[in-house]
Design a protein around this motif. Sequence first.
Motif, mmCIF file in Angstrom:
data_model
loop_
_atom_site.group_PDB
_atom_site.id
_atom_site.type_symbol
_atom_site.label_atom_id
_atom_site.label_comp_id
_atom_site.label_asym_id
_atom_site.label_seq_id
_atom_site.Cartn_x
_atom_site.Cartn_y
_atom_site.Cartn_z
ATOM 1 N N MET A 10 89.477 -9.159 -59.139
ATOM 2 C CA MET A 10 89.888 -8.208 -60.146
ATOM 3 C C MET A 10 91.404 -8.049 -60.104
ATOM 4 N N VAL A 11 91.991 -7.872 -61.259
ATOM 5 C CA VAL A 11 93.438 -7.673 -61.341
ATOM 6 C C VAL A 11 93.689 -6.310 -61.968
ATOM 7 N N PHE A 12 94.577 -5.546 -61.332
ATOM 8 C CA PHE A 12 94.978 -4.251 -61.857
ATOM 9 C C PHE A 12 96.477 -4.267 -62.082
ATOM 10 N N SER A 13 96.917 -3.755 -63.224
ATOM 11 C CA SER A 13 98.336 -3.476 -63.440
ATOM 12 C C SER A 13 98.479 -1.973 -63.302
ATOM 13 N N MET A 14 99.492 -1.554 -62.575
ATOM 14 C CA MET A 14 99.650 -0.131 -62.288
ATOM 15 C C MET A 14 101.097 0.297 -62.424
ATOM 16 N N ILE A 15 101.271 1.581 -62.724
ATOM 17 C CA ILE A 15 102.600 2.197 -62.699
ATOM 18 C C ILE A 15 102.552 3.298 -61.647
ATOM 19 N N LEU A 21 91.962 3.841 -56.615
ATOM 20 C CA LEU A 21 93.025 3.523 -57.567
ATOM 21 C C LEU A 21 92.846 4.343 -58.834
ATOM 22 N N VAL A 22 93.107 5.639 -58.714
ATOM 23 C CA VAL A 22 92.918 6.551 -59.835
ATOM 24 C C VAL A 22 94.227 7.272 -60.153
ATOM 25 N N ILE A 23 94.394 7.631 -61.417
ATOM 26 C CA ILE A 23 95.587 8.361 -61.855
ATOM 27 C C ILE A 23 95.688 9.673 -61.089
#
Length: 102
Positions: free
Chosen positions: A1-6, A76-78
């Motif tokens: 899985m790939v996640f893009s995050m800020i 990995l949650v806001i």
Amino acid sequence: MVFSMIIKCNVAYNEITNSNNKLYLKPQFRLRLTIDKDNYYGFPAIIEKIVQIDLNKVEVYIKLITDEKYEYNKYLVIGKEVNLAVGTNTVCKGIIKKVVKA
């Protein structure tokens, strides 16, 4: 899985991008996004870009490539506080501002 995050960090841009510092960040660097204070438990990531949004605030855009077997959605949650670390050394702390599953 790939996640893009800020990741939003309360740190000056030149403080974390200055190569004269022992720990600094720049695009294409590999680091660990960690969720514990000892930087033991974390996820490998690559920095895509670092954007200054205020005098003492930056947004770090990262990409995580993860193993599908793990339940990342609970970590990995806001709003989750995380560390951007090189090895066990924290470069800066931040809050997850955005997560996009690619």
